[in-house]
Design a protein around this motif. Structure first.
Motif, PDB file in Angstrom:
ATOM      1  N   THR A 166       0.861  -1.184   0.000  1.00 60.99           N
ATOM      2  CA  THR A 166       0.000   0.000   0.000  1.00 60.99           C
ATOM      3  C   THR A 166       0.893   1.229   0.000  1.00 60.99           C
ATOM      4  OG1 THR A 166      -1.713  -1.177   1.255  1.00 60.99           O
ATOM      5  CG2 THR A 166      -1.851   1.229   1.188  1.00 60.99           C
ATOM      6  N   LEU A 167       0.699   2.085  -0.981  1.00 61.05           N
ATOM      7  CA  LEU A 167       1.489   3.305  -1.125  1.00 61.05           C
ATOM      8  C   LEU A 167       0.584   4.482  -0.769  1.00 61.05           C
ATOM      9  CD1 LEU A 167       4.354   4.053  -2.077  1.00 61.05           C
ATOM     10  CD2 LEU A 167       3.442   4.287  -4.383  1.00 61.05           C
ATOM     11  N   VAL A 168       0.991   5.289   0.235  1.00 60.57           N
ATOM     12  CA  VAL A 168       0.145   6.374   0.722  1.00 60.57           C
ATOM     13  C   VAL A 168       0.909   7.698   0.686  1.00 60.57           C
ATOM     14  CG1 VAL A 168      -1.293   7.224   2.609  1.00 60.57           C
ATOM     15  CG2 VAL A 168      -1.035   4.765   2.272  1.00 60.57           C
ATOM     16  N   SER A 169       0.297   8.720   0.085  1.00 59.42           N
ATOM     17  CA  SER A 169       0.854  10.076   0.063  1.00 59.42           C
ATOM     18  C   SER A 169      -0.185  11.025   0.642  1.00 59.42           C
ATOM     19  CB  SER A 169       1.191  10.509  -1.367  1.00 59.42           C
ATOM     20  OG  SER A 169       2.066   9.591  -1.989  1.00 59.42           O
ATOM     21  N   VAL A 170       0.285  12.019   1.414  1.00 56.97           N
ATOM     22  CA  VAL A 170      -0.650  12.964   2.041  1.00 56.97           C
ATOM     23  C   VAL A 170       0.052  14.310   2.204  1.00 56.97           C
ATOM     24  CG1 VAL A 170      -0.011  12.201   4.365  1.00 56.97           C
ATOM     25  CG2 VAL A 170      -2.193  13.331   4.005  1.00 56.97           C
ATOM     26  N   ARG A 178      -2.641   3.862  -3.192  1.00 56.53           N
ATOM     27  CA  ARG A 178      -2.615   2.833  -4.240  1.00 56.53           C
ATOM     28  C   ARG A 178      -2.194   1.521  -3.629  1.00 56.53           C
ATOM     29  NH1 ARG A 178      -3.339   0.795  -7.658  1.00 56.53           N
ATOM     30  NH2 ARG A 178      -2.100   0.953  -9.533  1.00 56.53           N
ATOM     31  N   ARG A 179      -2.787   0.429  -4.111  1.00 52.04           N
ATOM     32  CA  ARG A 179      -2.536  -0.874  -3.497  1.00 52.04           C
ATOM     33  C   ARG A 179      -2.371  -1.944  -4.577  1.00 52.04           C
ATOM     34  NH1 ARG A 179      -6.667  -0.896   0.270  1.00 52.04           N
ATOM     35  NH2 ARG A 179      -5.276  -0.278   1.970  1.00 52.04           N
ATOM     36  N   ALA A 325      -6.602  14.281  -8.754  1.00 53.78           N
ATOM     37  CA  ALA A 325      -7.170  12.981  -8.383  1.00 53.78           C
ATOM     38  C   ALA A 325      -7.862  12.323  -9.569  1.00 53.78           C
ATOM     39  CB  ALA A 325      -8.142  13.143  -7.217  1.00 53.78           C
ATOM     40  N   LEU A 326      -8.616  13.106 -10.343  1.00 53.44           N
ATOM     41  CA  LEU A 326      -9.327  12.538 -11.489  1.00 53.44           C
ATOM     42  C   LEU A 326      -8.359  12.066 -12.569  1.00 53.44           C
ATOM     43  CD1 LEU A 326     -12.259  15.116 -11.826  1.00 53.44           C
ATOM     44  CD2 LEU A 326     -12.378  12.781 -10.901  1.00 53.44           C
ATOM     45  N   LYS A 327      -7.275  12.813 -12.794  1.00 56.07           N
ATOM     46  CA  LYS A 327      -6.279  12.396 -13.787  1.00 56.07           C
ATOM     47  C   LYS A 327      -5.573  11.119 -13.360  1.00 56.07           C
ATOM     48  CE  LYS A 327      -5.170  17.024 -15.569  1.00 56.07           C
ATOM     49  NZ  LYS A 327      -4.142  18.097 -15.604  1.00 56.07           N
ATOM     50  N   ALA A 328      -5.334  10.969 -12.050  1.00 56.22           N
ATOM     51  CA  ALA A 328      -4.554   9.836 -11.557  1.00 56.22           C
ATOM     52  C   ALA A 328      -5.380   8.563 -11.398  1.00 56.22           C
ATOM     53  CB  ALA A 328      -3.917  10.190 -10.214  1.00 56.22           C
ATOM     54  N   ALA A 329      -6.682   8.704 -11.234  1.00 56.32           N
ATOM     55  CA  ALA A 329      -7.530   7.537 -10.947  1.00 56.32           C
ATOM     56  C   ALA A 329      -7.435   6.492 -12.057  1.00 56.32           C
ATOM     57  CB  ALA A 329      -8.972   7.980 -10.744  1.00 56.32           C
ATOM     58  N   PRO A 330      -6.991   5.260 -11.736  1.00 55.37           N
ATOM     59  CA  PRO A 330      -6.835   4.221 -12.757  1.00 55.37           C
ATOM     60  C   PRO A 330      -8.119   3.419 -12.992  1.00 55.37           C
ATOM     61  CG  PRO A 330      -5.910   3.461 -10.692  1.00 55.37           C
ATOM     62  CD  PRO A 330      -6.452   4.833 -10.426  1.00 55.37           C
ATOM     63  N   ALA A 331      -9.212   4.113 -13.243  1.00 59.63           N
ATOM     64  CA  ALA A 331     -10.486   3.447 -13.533  1.00 59.63           C
ATOM     65  C   ALA A 331     -11.344   4.395 -14.353  1.00 59.63           C
ATOM     66  CB  ALA A 331     -11.197   3.062 -12.235  1.00 59.63           C
ATOM     67  N   ASP A 354     -10.274  -2.522  -4.215  1.00 57.25           N
ATOM     68  CA  ASP A 354      -9.595  -1.609  -3.277  1.00 57.25           C
ATOM     69  C   ASP A 354      -8.217  -1.178  -3.787  1.00 57.25           C
ATOM     70  OD1 ASP A 354      -8.250  -3.970  -3.014  1.00 57.25           O
ATOM     71  OD2 ASP A 354      -8.214  -3.967  -0.821  1.00 57.25           O
ATOM     72  N   SER A 355      -8.043  -1.094  -5.116  1.00 56.17           N
ATOM     73  CA  SER A 355      -6.730  -0.781  -5.673  1.00 56.17           C
ATOM     74  C   SER A 355      -6.332   0.679  -5.468  1.00 56.17           C
ATOM     75  CB  SER A 355      -6.681  -1.127  -7.165  1.00 56.17           C
ATOM     76  OG  SER A 355      -7.621  -0.340  -7.878  1.00 56.17           O
ATOM     77  N   PHE A 356      -7.310   1.573  -5.294  1.00 50.59           N
ATOM     78  CA  PHE A 356      -6.963   2.970  -5.035  1.00 50.59           C
ATOM     79  C   PHE A 356      -8.052   3.638  -4.202  1.00 50.59           C
ATOM     80  CE2 PHE A 356      -9.489   3.414  -8.901  1.00 50.59           C
ATOM     81  CZ  PHE A 356     -10.237   4.563  -8.683  1.00 50.59           C
ATOM     82  N   LYS A 357      -7.631   4.727  -3.560  1.00 50.63           N
ATOM     83  CA  LYS A 357      -8.544   5.520  -2.736  1.00 50.63           C
ATOM     84  C   LYS A 357      -7.960   6.929  -2.646  1.00 50.63           C
ATOM     85  CE  LYS A 357     -10.271   3.405   0.762  1.00 50.63           C
ATOM     86  NZ  LYS A 357     -10.403   2.724   2.074  1.00 50.63           N
TER      87      LYS A 357
END
Length: 367
Positions: A166-170, A178-179, A325-331, A354-357
């Motif tokens: 799980t990769l988390v940036s804040v 991303r997971r 967020a919209l550009k990065a979303a892989p769906a 649950d691949s991204f949030k």
């Protein structure tokens, strides 16, 4: 020292390792690249925080080493004609670079004064596809903070648990998660600086078959990608507990096509004033999302079709945070999850995996 190698191989190694050479430093050697000729050629850049080295196939006539100014040497190699490059240096570090009829002679620096790269004790190691990690970094690094007042958030947290990375940036205003599955034994948690992740993302190939090995030590981490290795220090500190920070239950959930919403937000944010940064007002109605932006420049409005209803809930967003967020979303299809106008908005894949949030904090709207 003397060796011969292909120009394109040398240029690739120089370009990669130069990413870690210091642009300005009181230590001249840190502004250079360390060339070491042994069984092969190794080119190293190191700025005391991050090191990158690249191995190149070369015909080594005389083993040895020298440090060459990264900017000068990089430009020199780039401008050489295609073909075999011969590089030699004497005991006084006078270096000669030849390719075809082109020849340069200049002073190098003593390799003995070049700082040694930290060793990674490799307590645990993991492997993942280069293409997968490249996508994970690309789709989460936008939320890494650039504020040095809280250094721990200038990197991304890698959490490895039960074979899942799980990769988390804040950055205090948004969160990107991303997971993906990863190979390796044992659970782990560490924070990698965003500057190193940018380099890793660029070095990683897009080939699903190419593997990257992550070796985790006590104070440093190494990422091995074929002939290229990035060594970086770990960031220390208490990272946000994302499990508690991200809401789990929502009053409203609307499904939307990512591209359609992205285009609508892009259109209305065209008139956002850079000085005032007026928010994009989004009203989540029954089957549609109304996007509105009012600035000193003018007014823009657009509508995006959705599935579900937010009962006319109105929320304000920073247009750039929402677009990232919209550009990065892989769906292609997204679920936008909401509670109130002042609580975080969470973007998830509409198919339930649950691949991204992604989480974005809203902006308080004025009447």
């Amino acid at each position: 020292m003397k060796f011969v190698c292909e120009k394109y191989l040398l240029q690739g190694a120089v370009n990669i390792s130069s990413r870690a050479a210091a642009s300005k430093s009181p230590i001249d050697e840190l502004e250079g690249l360390l060339l070491e000729a042994g069984e092969s050629l190794r080119v190293t850049g190191y700025d005391l925080k991050k090191g990158i080295y690249s191995k190149v196939e070369a015909d080594v006539k005389e083993p040895g080493s020298v440090v060459l100014n990264a900017k000068l040497f990089g430009e020199m190699v780039r401008r050489l004609p295609d073909g075999m490059v011969t590089i030699s240096s004497d005991e006084n570090n006078m270096t000669t670079v030849k390719c075809g009829k082109t020849e340069f002679s200049f002073m190098g620096m003593d390799s003995e004064k070049y700082p040694e790269l930290p060793s990674v004790d490799g307590l645990q190691s993991y492997t993942i596809s280069q293409a997968v990690l490249k996508k994970m970094i690309n789709q989460s690094i936008f939320a890494v903070s650039d504020n040095d007042s809280r250094p721990v958030y200038t990197g991304s947290m890698f959490e490895i648990e039960n074979g899942v990375l799980t990769l988390v940036s804040v950055d205090g205003f948004r969160l990107a998660l991303r997971r993906e599955k990863i190979e390796g034994d044992g659970n782990n948690e560490f924070i990698v600086p965003g500057t190193a992740l940018n380099d890793i993302e660029r070095i990683c190939s897009g080939d699903e078959e190419e593997i990257i090995t992550i070796s985790v030590g006590g104070s440093h981490i190494s990422f091995t990608m074929g002939n290229n290795v990035v060594v970086t220090r770990r960031l220390e500190g208490d990272f946000l507990n994302y499990r508690k920070a991200v809401p789990q239950n929502f009053k409203y959930t609307v499904n939307v096509n990512r591209s359609e919403l992205q285009r609508a937000v892009d259109r209305v944010s065209l008139i956002v004033d850079d000085k005032t940064r007026n928010p994009v007002r989004m009203t989540f109605g029954d089957g549609m999302i109304d996007c509105l932006c009012n600035t000193p420049i003018g007014k823009a409005e657009d509508v995006c079709v959705c599935e579900g209803s937010g009962e006319e809930l109105e929320i304000g967003f920073n247009d750039r945070y929402l677009m990232d967020a919209l550009k990065a979303a892989p769906a292609d299809e997204l679920s936008i999850c909401l509670n109130t106008a002042s609580s975080p908005c969470v973007i998830l894949p509409a198919d339930g995996n649950d691949s991204f949030k992604f989480m974005i904090l809203p902006i308080k709207l004025r009447a």
